[in-house]
Design a protein around this motif. Structure first.
Motif, short mmCIF file in Angstrom:
data_model
loop_
_atom_site.label_atom_id
_atom_site.label_comp_id
_atom_site.label_asym_id
_atom_site.label_seq_id
_atom_site.Cartn_x
_atom_site.Cartn_y
_atom_site.Cartn_z
N ASP A 13 11.89 128.07 -7.55
CA ASP A 13 10.89 128.23 -8.75
C ASP A 13 11.51 128.29 -10.09
OD1 ASP A 13 8.75 129.22 -10.21
OD2 ASP A 13 8.80 131.31 -9.62
N TRP A 14 11.30 127.14 -10.75
CA TRP A 14 12.12 127.07 -12.01
C TRP A 14 11.62 127.78 -13.26
CZ3 TRP A 14 16.72 124.85 -12.01
CH2 TRP A 14 17.06 124.24 -10.81
N GLN A 15 10.26 128.15 -12.90
CA GLN A 15 9.23 128.80 -14.07
C GLN A 15 10.03 129.93 -14.68
OE1 GLN A 15 6.43 127.06 -14.59
NE2 GLN A 15 6.58 128.35 -16.64
N GLY A 16 10.53 129.73 -16.01
CA GLY A 16 10.74 130.94 -16.99
C GLY A 16 12.55 131.08 -16.64
N ARG A 17 13.01 130.15 -15.76
CA ARG A 17 14.62 130.29 -15.51
C ARG A 17 15.14 129.64 -16.90
NH1 ARG A 17 16.73 132.70 -10.86
NH2 ARG A 17 15.04 132.69 -9.19
N HIS A 18 16.40 130.14 -17.19
CA HIS A 18 17.36 129.78 -18.12
C HIS A 18 18.20 128.95 -17.71
CE1 HIS A 18 15.46 132.22 -21.40
NE2 HIS A 18 15.13 133.05 -20.27
N VAL A 19 18.25 127.80 -18.14
CA VAL A 19 19.15 126.77 -17.70
C VAL A 19 19.76 126.03 -18.85
CG1 VAL A 19 19.69 124.75 -16.32
CG2 VAL A 19 17.87 126.23 -15.76
N THR A 20 21.19 126.16 -18.84
CA THR A 20 22.09 125.29 -19.80
C THR A 20 22.49 123.91 -19.21
OG1 THR A 20 22.89 127.52 -20.78
CG2 THR A 20 24.21 125.48 -20.99
N VAL A 21 22.08 122.93 -20.22
CA VAL A 21 22.48 121.61 -19.76
C VAL A 21 23.75 121.09 -20.59
CG1 VAL A 21 22.00 119.24 -19.76
CG2 VAL A 21 20.28 120.87 -18.89
N ALA A 22 24.88 120.74 -20.08
CA ALA A 22 26.21 120.64 -20.73
C ALA A 22 25.96 118.91 -21.06
CB ALA A 22 27.39 121.08 -20.14
N GLY A 23 25.94 118.54 -22.14
CA GLY A 23 26.12 117.08 -22.50
C GLY A 23 24.86 116.33 -22.56
N LEU A 24 24.62 115.62 -23.75
CA LEU A 24 23.60 114.48 -23.81
C LEU A 24 24.02 113.38 -23.27
CD1 LEU A 24 22.72 115.27 -27.64
CD2 LEU A 24 21.18 115.73 -25.72
N GLY A 25 23.12 112.40 -22.98
CA GLY A 25 23.74 111.13 -22.54
C GLY A 25 22.84 110.84 -21.36
N VAL A 26 23.46 109.80 -20.31
CA VAL A 26 22.52 109.50 -19.47
C VAL A 26 22.10 110.30 -18.29
CG1 VAL A 26 23.67 106.94 -19.83
CG2 VAL A 26 24.84 108.59 -18.26
N GLY A 28 22.41 114.00 -19.05
CA GLY A 28 22.05 115.37 -19.30
C GLY A 28 20.65 115.07 -20.00
N ILE A 29 20.11 114.09 -20.49
CA ILE A 29 18.94 113.90 -21.02
C ILE A 29 17.76 113.81 -19.78
CG2 ILE A 29 17.28 112.52 -22.15
CD1 ILE A 29 19.60 111.63 -24.07
N PRO A 30 17.97 113.09 -18.90
CA PRO A 30 16.92 113.14 -17.74
C PRO A 30 16.82 114.64 -17.29
CG PRO A 30 18.40 111.18 -17.65
CD PRO A 30 19.07 111.96 -18.66
N ALA A 31 18.19 115.18 -17.04
CA ALA A 31 18.37 116.70 -16.42
C ALA A 31 17.56 117.52 -17.48
CB ALA A 31 19.72 117.00 -16.19
N ALA A 32 17.68 117.71 -18.65
CA ALA A 32 16.96 118.54 -19.63
C ALA A 32 15.30 118.32 -19.28
CB ALA A 32 17.55 118.18 -20.99
N LYS A 33 15.01 116.93 -19.37
CA LYS A 33 13.50 116.83 -19.21
C LYS A 33 13.04 117.14 -17.79
CE LYS A 33 13.42 112.59 -22.29
NZ LYS A 33 13.47 111.22 -22.42
N ALA A 34 13.76 116.95 -16.81
CA ALA A 34 13.15 117.25 -15.28
C ALA A 34 13.14 118.67 -15.44
CB ALA A 34 14.13 116.85 -14.33
N LEU A 35 13.89 119.60 -16.02
CA LEU A 35 13.87 120.92 -15.63
C LEU A 35 12.97 121.65 -16.55
CD1 LEU A 35 17.79 121.54 -15.69
CD2 LEU A 35 16.25 121.96 -13.71
N HIS A 36 12.84 121.23 -17.85
CA HIS A 36 11.60 121.52 -18.59
C HIS A 36 10.33 121.27 -18.11
CE1 HIS A 36 9.76 122.26 -22.50
NE2 HIS A 36 9.14 121.16 -22.50
N ALA A 37 10.38 120.22 -17.38
CA ALA A 37 8.74 119.76 -17.06
C ALA A 37 8.61 120.79 -15.72
CB ALA A 37 8.75 118.42 -16.41
N ARG A 38 9.43 121.48 -15.15
CA ARG A 38 9.20 122.41 -14.06
C ARG A 38 9.32 123.53 -14.48
NH1 ARG A 38 10.66 117.83 -12.34
NH2 ARG A 38 10.25 117.02 -10.46
N GLY A 39 9.15 123.99 -15.86
CA GLY A 39 8.88 125.16 -16.60
C GLY A 39 10.13 126.09 -16.94
N ALA A 40 11.36 125.55 -17.03
CA ALA A 40 12.70 126.21 -17.16
C ALA A 40 12.62 126.37 -18.52
CB ALA A 40 13.84 125.44 -16.36
N HIS A 41 13.32 127.21 -19.19
CA HIS A 41 13.77 127.35 -20.45
C HIS A 41 15.09 126.66 -20.53
CE1 HIS A 41 10.46 130.00 -21.49
NE2 HIS A 41 11.00 130.95 -20.70
N VAL A 42 15.27 125.44 -21.24
CA VAL A 42 16.57 124.67 -21.18
C VAL A 42 17.10 124.72 -22.53
CG1 VAL A 42 17.33 122.35 -21.10
CG2 VAL A 42 15.31 122.83 -19.35
#
Length: 480
Positions: A13-26, A28-42
């Motif tokens: 359950d990602w809703q409301g989870r606080h996730v830190t993504v380390a690094g932009l790029g090939v 980091g960006i897909p990871a941030a978007k995927a987690l955000h789409a699942r309700g995480a605070h990225v």
């Protein structure tokens, strides 16, 4: 969250989870978007703060994702998980803080593994110091020849997250994994996996050869059907022995010699399988001819056997192995024949950025004028030169660390003529090709296999290879 037993997004359950993504790029960006789409605070943190990073940050911030540029060292308050770009070193302060806070650290591969659906395609995974990309592409070609929906993904440039979360439905994935990615992928469990070879590389990142090998060996953990190893490289078999696999998973070797039971190998110019056949002690299955492998250099035949082993582990018929190998075209700058000029072959293997890759390339030709040099990345060249000395007609050296190669040549091949071009500008390549052509005689191969990274002179190994090819074309045009 992240107990190690979690295997798909259904359990998270990602809703409301606080996730830190380390690094932009090939990754980091897909990871941030995927987690955000699942309700995480990225919150994305990034060391760099240049124009490209600001552009990427703006794209993410428009979605409601927090981005912190120029500060990749501090763990954001309230973080519950860190998802890192694979290249971030384990000793970074961000990770020290995360471990002290009891947080898990995942890479993009781990995230993709956790987010895949319950009916997700199995993974056939490949790692090794050299040959990963070629073998993964060969495997995908074989799988496609068998009529399977597949793609070559992972470290190869196609994001695993995109493959796992996209609309495309796959039967199986051919997955290239680097040692960095494996370090951050603790719960990955492949259908079958291969370690192609092991040689010192990235030791500044891993800290030791032992740590590097251990991270490579993670690819075997939990394998269900086959752990594929290189018979000629005992270290790969040792990793299989140490792996904790599922009951019934088999160790499958590949060799350039005659295969024993549970191995794939070569018999009189034929690639044969004595692993995935009935009564493997007595029978063998013909898969393809050596001439079906492009190019048929020894290390590339080994790549083909590894790819074939993984495909056979997945139940692919022999005909598809042959057809897939015939259909495969290697990437540019990997033992790529550029031209013949005055009966001398000119070959671009700019991708040979370390000594292990260069040694495999040098072993493919009988009489060579070798163009080498660049950034050594801490490598030594004595073993490479000693093993290759008898094949060398001459050597042309370029780049920042060329003296290291020159000194090894003086110790192990003192009779070989050496031209030391005291240059690190891009214009050195035409001069190097000209000098090589002067040293070569009919029947020789002028081989660009630098055994070094390119960044002292070129943006990347592709640009280096293009400069070589352009210089060779100029030579041909001049009627040299």
């Amino acid at each position: 969250m992240g107990s190690g037993k979690v295997t798909s997004s259904e359990h998270l359950d990602w809703q409301g989870r606080h996730v830190t993504v380390a690094g932009l790029g090939v990754s980091g960006i897909p990871a941030a978007k995927a987690l955000h789409a699942r309700g995480a605070h990225v919150t994305v943190v990034n060391d760099g703060d240049d124009a490209r990073a600001r552009e990427q940050a703006a794209e993410l911030e428009a979605l409601g994702i927090t981005v912190r540029l120029g500060d990749g060292a501090t763990l954001p308050e309230g973080a519950e998980l860190v998802v890192t770009a694979p290249g971030w070193k384990p000793d970074k302060p961000l990770f020290t803080a995360a471990r002290e806070a009891g947080l898990e650290i995942w890479g993009d591969v781990e995230l993709a593994w956790r987010l895949r659906g319950p009916d997700a395609a199995p993974w056939l995974a490949i790692t090794g110091t050299n040959g990963k990309t070629t073998t993964t592409q060969m495997l995908a070609s074989i799988l496609k020849a068998a009529g399977l929906r597949t793609a070559a993904v992972g470290n190869i440039g196609v994001s695993l997250l995109d493959a796992v979360l996209g609309d495309e439905q796959y039967d199986v994935l051919a997955v290239e994994l680097s040692s960095y990615q494996l370090h951050w992928a603790p719960s990955l469990r492949a259908h079958s996996a291969a370690v192609l070879n092991l040689a010192p590389d990235h030791l500044d990142w891993h800290g030791s050869m032992e740590a590097y090998a251990a991270d490579k060996g993670r690819i075997y953990e939990g394998n269900r059907v086959a752990c594929v190893y290189n018979v000629a490289d005992k270290a790969t078999e040792d990793l299989v022995r140490e792996a904790d696999v599922e009951e019934g998973c088999r160790a499958i070797g590949f060799t350039l010699g005659t295969p024993g039971p549970s191995q794939l190998g070569v018999v009189e110019g034929i690639l044969v399988d004595r692993a995935f056949v009935e009564d493997r002690h007595k029978n063998a299955q013909e898969l393809a001819e050596v001439s079906d492998v492009n190019p048929p250099a020894p290390h590339n035949i080994a790549n083909a056997l590894a790819a074939a082993a993984l495909a056979r582990a997945f139940g692919v018929p022999a005909r598809a192995v042959r057809d897939g190998l015939r259909d495969f075209t290697p990437d540019a700058h990997r033992i790529s024949h550029v031209a013949d000029v005055d009966s001398v072959a000119y070959v671009d293997d700019s991708k040979a950025t370390n000594t292990h890759a260069a040694q495999a390339s040098l072993a493919a030709y009988e009489s060579i004028v070798w163009i080498a040099g660049g950034l050594a990345k801490g490598a030594t060249f004595d073993e490479l030169v000693a093993k290759s000395a008898k094949r060398l007609r001459g050597v042309v050296l370029i780049g920042q660390d060329r003296a290291l190669i020159r000194e090894a040549l003086a110790r192990h091949a003192p009779e070989v003529p050496v031209v030391d071009l005291d240059r690190t500008d891009t214009g050195a390549m035409p001069a190097a090709v000209q000098e090589a052509s002067r040293l070569a005689v009919a029947g020789d191969t002028v081989l660009l296999a630098p055994a070094c990274a390119s960044m002292d002179m070129f943006a990347n190994y592709n640009k280096r290879g293009e400069a070589f090819a352009e210089a060779v074309r100029g030579l041909a045009g001049a009627g040299a």
